[in-house]
Structure formats: structure tokens, C-alpha cells
Design a protein around this motif. Sequence first.
Motif, PDB file in Angstrom:
ATOM      1  N   GLY A 201       0.858  -1.181   0.000  1.00  0.00           N
ATOM      2  CA  GLY A 201       0.000   0.000   0.000  1.00  0.00           C
ATOM      3  C   GLY A 201       0.888   1.223   0.000  1.00  0.00           C
ATOM      4  O   GLY A 201       1.845   1.290   0.780  1.00  0.00           O
ATOM      5  N   ARG A 202       0.623   2.151  -0.921  1.00  0.00           N
ATOM      6  CA  ARG A 202       1.406   3.381  -1.041  1.00  0.00           C
ATOM      7  C   ARG A 202       2.917   3.121  -0.978  1.00  0.00           C
ATOM      8  O   ARG A 202       3.656   3.788  -0.249  1.00  0.00           O
ATOM      9  N   GLY A 203       3.359   2.105  -1.724  1.00  0.00           N
ATOM     10  CA  GLY A 203       4.784   1.856  -1.870  1.00  0.00           C
ATOM     11  C   GLY A 203       5.429   1.054  -0.754  1.00  0.00           C
ATOM     12  O   GLY A 203       6.610   0.737  -0.824  1.00  0.00           O
ATOM     13  N   ARG A 204       4.652   0.714   0.282  1.00  0.00           N
ATOM     14  CA  ARG A 204       5.242  -0.027   1.408  1.00  0.00           C
ATOM     15  C   ARG A 204       4.596  -1.398   1.558  1.00  0.00           C
ATOM     16  O   ARG A 204       3.478  -1.610   1.105  1.00  0.00           O
ATOM     17  N   VAL A 205       5.313  -2.295   2.253  1.00  0.00           N
ATOM     18  CA  VAL A 205       4.734  -3.604   2.558  1.00  0.00           C
ATOM     19  C   VAL A 205       3.838  -3.456   3.785  1.00  0.00           C
ATOM     20  O   VAL A 205       4.303  -3.056   4.852  1.00  0.00           O
ATOM     21  N   LEU A 206       2.555  -3.756   3.616  1.00  0.00           N
ATOM     22  CA  LEU A 206       1.606  -3.658   4.734  1.00  0.00           C
ATOM     23  C   LEU A 206       1.508  -4.980   5.482  1.00  0.00           C
ATOM     24  O   LEU A 206       1.238  -5.004   6.676  1.00  0.00           O
ATOM     25  N   ALA A 207       1.693  -6.085   4.759  1.00  0.00           N
ATOM     26  CA  ALA A 207       1.609  -7.402   5.392  1.00  0.00           C
ATOM     27  C   ALA A 207       2.363  -8.397   4.538  1.00  0.00           C
ATOM     28  O   ALA A 207       2.440  -8.247   3.318  1.00  0.00           O
ATOM     29  N   ASP A 208       2.913  -9.399   5.200  1.00  0.00           N
ATOM     30  CA  ASP A 208       3.689 -10.449   4.534  1.00  0.00           C
ATOM     31  C   ASP A 208       3.490 -11.682   5.409  1.00  0.00           C
ATOM     32  O   ASP A 208       4.113 -11.793   6.463  1.00  0.00           O
ATOM     33  N   ALA A 209       2.557 -12.549   5.024  1.00  0.00           N
ATOM     34  CA  ALA A 209       2.161 -13.631   5.920  1.00  0.00           C
ATOM     35  C   ALA A 209       1.518 -14.762   5.139  1.00  0.00           C
ATOM     36  O   ALA A 209       1.030 -14.557   4.029  1.00  0.00           O
ATOM     37  N   PRO A 210       1.487 -15.970   5.751  1.00  0.00           N
ATOM     38  CA  PRO A 210       0.696 -17.039   5.137  1.00  0.00           C
ATOM     39  C   PRO A 210      -0.755 -16.566   4.994  1.00  0.00           C
ATOM     40  O   PRO A 210      -1.253 -15.838   5.861  1.00  0.00           O
ATOM     41  N   LEU A 211      -1.398 -16.964   3.913  1.00  0.00           N
ATOM     42  CA  LEU A 211      -2.738 -16.455   3.608  1.00  0.00           C
ATOM     43  C   LEU A 211      -3.720 -16.669   4.770  1.00  0.00           C
ATOM     44  O   LEU A 211      -4.424 -15.741   5.170  1.00  0.00           O
ATOM     45  N   GLU A 212      -3.708 -17.881   5.324  1.00  0.00           N
ATOM     46  CA  GLU A 212      -4.669 -18.163   6.399  1.00  0.00           C
ATOM     47  C   GLU A 212      -4.425 -17.279   7.614  1.00  0.00           C
ATOM     48  O   GLU A 212      -5.364 -16.828   8.269  1.00  0.00           O
ATOM     49  N   GLU A 213      -3.147 -17.056   7.899  1.00  0.00           N
ATOM     50  CA  GLU A 213      -2.795 -16.229   9.059  1.00  0.00           C
ATOM     51  C   GLU A 213      -3.274 -14.791   8.851  1.00  0.00           C
ATOM     52  O   GLU A 213      -3.807 -14.150   9.764  1.00  0.00           O
ATOM     53  N   LEU A 214      -3.092 -14.289   7.639  1.00  0.00           N
ATOM     54  CA  LEU A 214      -3.515 -12.922   7.327  1.00  0.00           C
ATOM     55  C   LEU A 214      -5.035 -12.778   7.473  1.00  0.00           C
ATOM     56  O   LEU A 214      -5.529 -11.817   8.059  1.00  0.00           O
ATOM     57  N   VAL A 215      -5.762 -13.772   6.966  1.00  0.00           N
ATOM     58  CA  VAL A 215      -7.224 -13.701   7.046  1.00  0.00           C
ATOM     59  C   VAL A 215      -7.663 -13.751   8.509  1.00  0.00           C
ATOM     60  O   VAL A 215      -8.529 -12.993   8.943  1.00  0.00           O
ATOM     61  N   ARG A 216      -7.008 -14.629   9.276  1.00  0.00           N
ATOM     62  CA  ARG A 216      -7.364 -14.735  10.690  1.00  0.00           C
ATOM     63  C   ARG A 216      -7.096 -13.417  11.421  1.00  0.00           C
ATOM     64  O   ARG A 216      -7.890 -12.957  12.218  1.00  0.00           O
ATOM     65  N   ALA A 217      -5.961 -12.801  11.110  1.00  0.00           N
ATOM     66  CA  ALA A 217      -5.572 -11.595  11.844  1.00  0.00           C
ATOM     67  C   ALA A 217      -6.430 -10.377  11.479  1.00  0.00           C
ATOM     68  O   ALA A 217      -6.586  -9.476  12.288  1.00  0.00           O
TER      69      ALA A 217
END
Length: 303
Positions: A201-217
Motif C-alpha cells: 500500500g502506497r509503496g510499502r509492505v503492509l503485510a507479509d504472511a501465510p494467507l490463512e494467518e492474514l485472514v485470521r488476523a
Amino acid sequence: MITAEGLTKRFGDKTAVQDVSFTVQPGTVTGFLGPNGAGKSTTMRMIVGLDRPTSGTVTVAGNEYRKLRAPLTEVGVLLDAKAVHTGRTARDHLRAMAATHGIPSSRVDEVIDLAGIGSVARKRAGKFSLGMGQRLGIASALLGDPHTLILDEPVNGLDPEGVRWVRQFVRHAASEGRTVLLSSHLMSEMAQTADHVIVMGRGRVLADAPLEELVRAWTTNTVRVRTPRAADLAAAVGGPAVEIVSSAPDLLDIVGLPAARIGDLAAERGIPLHELTPTTGSLEDAYLALTGDSVEYRTKEIA
Ligand SMILES: Nc1ncnc2c1ncn2[C@@H]1O[C@H](COP(=O)(O)OP(=O)(O)OP(=O)(O)O)[C@@H](O)[C@H]1O
Ligand SMILES: [Mg+2]
């Protein structure tokens, strides 16, 4: 493996990519997500040496892309499917690419078959539809049977058969131990394809995670309960960490308790349940929650 360290790209006073670091692991499909203008394509272009980083480094399997001696056989790239000589036939385009790398013309026919463009391979690429052009771009990326695939919106414009083929193809490539970085705006498709996601987002990494973990979080789990004794059940499950929304007299949407606990509490009190449905959030829900503050080109909300 793709390794980016402190990647930054400025165009004049616009910072397109800012201090981006990540690794893309072999054997997985990594989805690359983010709003329009977030910097995904710019990052992909830097990986393959088409844009020079203002600062930072990026390597593919430990090497800078421009130092690779036979890049087609190491990295397959689809960035802009329209980047073909429009007067050439698809087959001649692929044969010309193959010739630069000593790839036999039998491989050209193989990727034409793989990408499903056999019937138009002898037509001029300039006359291709969006989807056929996209398939030709995918065929080009596969030409050198590369260990790493970098695909920028490969399913854009593809028909459902093509979309499914790309999904199955990249899943298979990852299962063979290849490295796959894939961007798309289609969240339901991405949810079925990616193991891991990097969100920009806007040139930066907002998240970097396993898909399931990201959805859970980034989503909340709701349990939908239908009961003729909604008020009694609400009283039974209520607590400081529990949120209850009731949109009909017999309906409760409960956040903060697992379905099993709600069922047990109801049973203890003899409260009949007509429905008990746990719903997990989707990748789209997680993505929208995560990128809410990073959207540059926001559309008007429909009431
Ligand atoms: N060659 C260029 N010159 C100037 N600005 C550029 C150039 N290439 C990209 N940008 C700017 O960099 C930013 C990031 O663009 P980029 O294409 O990487 O975004 P993206 O995440 O791929 O978006 P999309 O989802 O729309 O494809 C945008 O603001 C874009 O206008
Ligand atoms: Mg892009």
C-alpha cells in the motif's frame, strides 16, 4: 527464491516503492496484492531489471537479474502482455525469443499447446483479443521452463477456463519446488491460489504472511444463531468480550465466542437452536480492512 532488501524507487518526486524488503520462497505461490498504484508492478519491474532501484537490492536465486546469462530459463516473466511485435505471428514471436536462448522450436510448440493458443499461433499478435494476448504472454513466460515465475495480473482478461488453468498451473509449478510471485486484484481467485501473500500500500509492505494467518488476523469470526429464545440466549452468552448484533427477532450474530461454546451454553439452558453457523472472514474482507488507509484512488461508496 526472490530476495528484496530495502528496495526504493522514486520517479521524480513520486516515491513508488519505499524501503520494501521481502523474500519469496520456492515451493509456494506468493500472491502480490495492493490497491492501484501501490507499487506492485514497479517492484516486479525492479526484480527483472526493467526499472533500476533508486536504492536497495533485489536478487533471484541469489543473482541480480541482469547478471543472469540465460534469463528466460531462470525467470519467466509476464509484465505487459502487449509487449509483442504486433506484426509478427504468435509463433514467430515465440520462435524469435527461443532463438536468443538456444531453446528448440519443439518447446515453442509445447508452450503454444500449454497456453491454449494453437488455433491462433499463426495469426498476427496485433490482432489478438485481450485474453489471447494474455495467453501469449504466459506462453512467453513459460518458454524457458524457468524455476521462477513472476506474473503481473496474468488472469486479467482471461475467460473462466483460462483463469482456472493459470491457478492449476501455478499450483503445480509450486508443487515442483518453483518460486511463484503472482499479482491479481481478484481476491476470491487469489484465495484459491496463493499460500502466502504480500500486501503493498502506497509503496510499502503492509503485510507479509501465510494467507490463512492474514485472514485470521484481519477478519472477525461471527457465529450466526437462529433461536425462538434470542433474548435468553443473548443473556446467556453475553460478556465483556462478546459482541452481539440482532437484525431480526430470532437472529443473533455473535462475535467473540466459538460456535461450540454457544451451542453448549444454549443446551445447558434448554434453549432450542434452529441454526448455528460459524462464518470465517474472506481474503477480500481481510484485504479491505488492511488496505483501508492506503487506497489512493477511492471510489464513491454506494449507500
Ligand atoms: N515510469 C513511471 N514514471 C512515473 N511514475 C511511475 C512510473 N511507473 C510507475 N509510476 C508510479 O508509481 C506508482 C506505482 O505504480 P505501479 O504501477 O507499480 O502500481 P501497481 O501496484 O502495479 O498498480 P496497479 O494495481 O494499478 O497495477 C504509481 O503512482 C505510478 O503512477
Ligand atoms: Mg500493476
